[in-house]
Design an enzyme around this catalytic site. Sequence first.
Site, PDB file in Angstrom:
ATOM      1  N   CYS A  99      -2.297  15.533   3.093  1.00  0.00           N
ATOM      2  CA  CYS A  99      -3.476  15.465   2.226  1.00  0.00           C
ATOM      3  C   CYS A  99      -4.337  16.706   2.436  1.00  0.00           C
ATOM      4  O   CYS A  99      -4.398  17.241   3.530  1.00  0.00           O
ATOM      5  CB  CYS A  99      -4.277  14.211   2.563  1.00  0.00           C
ATOM      6  SG  CYS A  99      -5.667  13.908   1.452  1.00  0.00           S
ATOM      7  N   CYS A 133      -3.293   3.858   7.593  1.00  0.00           N
ATOM      8  CA  CYS A 133      -2.462   4.839   6.912  1.00  0.00           C
ATOM      9  C   CYS A 133      -2.331   6.151   7.674  1.00  0.00           C
ATOM     10  O   CYS A 133      -3.235   6.589   8.350  1.00  0.00           O
ATOM     11  CB  CYS A 133      -2.994   5.102   5.517  1.00  0.00           C
ATOM     12  SG  CYS A 133      -4.668   5.735   5.491  1.00  0.00           S
ATOM     13  N   CYS A 151       0.863  -1.183   0.000  1.00  0.00           N
ATOM     14  CA  CYS A 151       0.000   0.000   0.000  1.00  0.00           C
ATOM     15  C   CYS A 151       0.897   1.231   0.000  1.00  0.00           C
ATOM     16  O   CYS A 151       1.720   1.405   0.905  1.00  0.00           O
ATOM     17  CB  CYS A 151      -0.886  -0.025   1.238  1.00  0.00           C
ATOM     18  SG  CYS A 151      -1.890   1.441   1.423  1.00  0.00           S
ATOM     19  N   CYS A 174      -9.777  10.647   9.190  1.00  0.00           N
ATOM     20  CA  CYS A 174      -8.516  10.185   8.610  1.00  0.00           C
ATOM     21  C   CYS A 174      -7.296  10.884   9.205  1.00  0.00           C
ATOM     22  O   CYS A 174      -7.240  12.117   9.274  1.00  0.00           O
ATOM     23  CB  CYS A 174      -8.552  10.401   7.103  1.00  0.00           C
ATOM     24  SG  CYS A 174      -7.057   9.867   6.273  1.00  0.00           S
ATOM     25  N   CYS A 233     -10.910  14.636   5.301  1.00  0.00           N
ATOM     26  CA  CYS A 233     -11.899  13.683   5.833  1.00  0.00           C
ATOM     27  C   CYS A 233     -11.759  13.623   7.358  1.00  0.00           C
ATOM     28  O   CYS A 233     -10.642  13.504   7.879  1.00  0.00           O
ATOM     29  CB  CYS A 233     -11.711  12.293   5.234  1.00  0.00           C
ATOM     30  SG  CYS A 233     -11.883  12.273   3.438  1.00  0.00           S
TER      31      CYS A 233
HETATM   32  N1  SAH Z   1      -7.418   9.632  -0.572  1.00  0.00           N
HETATM   33  C1  SAH Z   1      -7.785   8.315  -0.998  1.00  0.00           C
HETATM   34  C2  SAH Z   1      -6.831   7.223  -0.584  1.00  0.00           C
HETATM   35  C3  SAH Z   1      -6.237   7.246   0.789  1.00  0.00           C
HETATM   36  S1  SAH Z   1      -7.198   6.747   2.155  1.00  0.00           S
HETATM   37  C4  SAH Z   1      -9.184   8.008  -0.549  1.00  0.00           C
HETATM   38  O1  SAH Z   1      -9.791   8.818   0.119  1.00  0.00           O
HETATM   39  O2  SAH Z   1      -9.715   6.973  -0.932  1.00  0.00           O
HETATM   40  C5  SAH Z   1      -7.478   5.021   1.967  1.00  0.00           C
HETATM   41  C6  SAH Z   1      -8.805   4.567   2.565  1.00  0.00           C
HETATM   42  O3  SAH Z   1      -8.771   4.561   4.005  1.00  0.00           O
HETATM   43  C7  SAH Z   1      -9.972   5.452   2.175  1.00  0.00           C
HETATM   44  O4  SAH Z   1     -11.096   4.663   1.898  1.00  0.00           O
HETATM   45  C8  SAH Z   1     -10.192   6.241   3.459  1.00  0.00           C
HETATM   46  O5  SAH Z   1     -11.458   6.812   3.496  1.00  0.00           O
HETATM   47  C9  SAH Z   1      -9.926   5.192   4.496  1.00  0.00           C
HETATM   48  N2  SAH Z   1      -9.669   5.686   5.846  1.00  0.00           N
HETATM   49  C10 SAH Z   1      -9.022   6.800   6.220  1.00  0.00           C
HETATM   50  N3  SAH Z   1      -8.988   6.903   7.565  1.00  0.00           N
HETATM   51  C11 SAH Z   1      -9.617   5.829   8.055  1.00  0.00           C
HETATM   52  C12 SAH Z   1      -9.909   5.381   9.355  1.00  0.00           C
HETATM   53  N4  SAH Z   1      -9.558   6.077  10.444  1.00  0.00           N
HETATM   54  N5  SAH Z   1     -10.574   4.218   9.489  1.00  0.00           N
HETATM   55  C13 SAH Z   1     -10.930   3.494   8.393  1.00  0.00           C
HETATM   56  N6  SAH Z   1     -10.697   3.873   7.141  1.00  0.00           N
HETATM   57  C14 SAH Z   1     -10.051   5.039   6.959  1.00  0.00           C
END
Ligand code: SAH
Length: 344
Positions: A113, A334, A106, A120, A117
Amino acid sequence: MNMTDIKSMTIPELEELMLLMGQPKFRAKQIFQWLHQKRVLTFDEMKNLPTSLREELSKTCTITSFSIERKLVSQIDGTTKYLYRLSDGEYVESVLMRYEHGISVCVSTQVGCKMGCSFCASTKAGFIRHLTPSEILEQVYAPSRDTGERIDSIVLMGIGEPLDNFDNVMRFLTLVSAPEGLCMSHRHISLSTCGLVDRIYELADMGLQITLSVSLHASSDAVRDEIMPVNHRYKIPELLKACQYYTDKTHRRISYEYSLIKGVNDNAGQAKELAALLHGMLCHVNLIPVNYVEEAGFEKSGKQQVYAFQKVLLDHGINATVRRTLGADINAACGQLRRTAIQK
Ligand code: SAH
């Protein structure tokens, strides 16, 4: 003088460079193979190139290569998390995961970023910069150098929004699939996006065979507006229309990511609403109990709630699985390692 990032160059570009340097065209492929198959760290190791060319290249070009700053290995499942320090002192991370069907890495596409969100970790300290194609590649090469194993698949799901770094990510896809390089089939690559609609159309028109993952996380605009700022720009119906276009163009099944957050998006009514939204689409829903992030203040849904949510989707004919948690003991979600590194 600005040094050229030679590991980000395609073979046609290397051919141009060879022309400028008064060299035959076939040198381009030789250089590409040294960089992407043998993965040498210096021009001096490129033994089939004339010494004068090696000298000229080392004066004008750099070879991006990552050294591992920190490495965490899960005692439970062998998931390995790598932290790298970039040439400008920034940090980035990638995660190696072991599945029955092979090894997946990954990778991150940006330092930080912009997407904001609320659940995240990657976005909490803001956006610093895009990663170059070679910096994305090195997140695949470095773990493979470290373990001596071949990487079978790649997910662009680490830190950053890949479609916000569109050109570099497209170039990465070209480089990683080149027969003179790692030769990774696009079918073994997934790209995850929070839903940049214009870019989804652009990607669809390119007709690549990658898997598109879309981070949906809500069944209504009201909830998505609350947790994903991108939804103010592109509403759910607009996003799903772009996804349908992607499937029409590529015939690829879309994977929707849905992180279950206790009391926010995890009730049966919302599951029904989601099933109605996705009705008739070629898709799959990935349910993920949300990972704990300090500032977010969200809790993951209980096991029962997760499986009840899945059942509603299945009962409505929507393909849905609950994602297995890997690397639970090393905080493998991540953005978390980089956060710890920059907070020190
Ligand atoms: N920016 C891209 C890819 C990076 S995040 C995106 O938004 O898809 C990868 C995935 O992890 C995304 O689905 C994101 O929403 C999710 N994610 C981020 N933080 C998270 C968390 N605390 N718990 C579960 N999923 C999470």
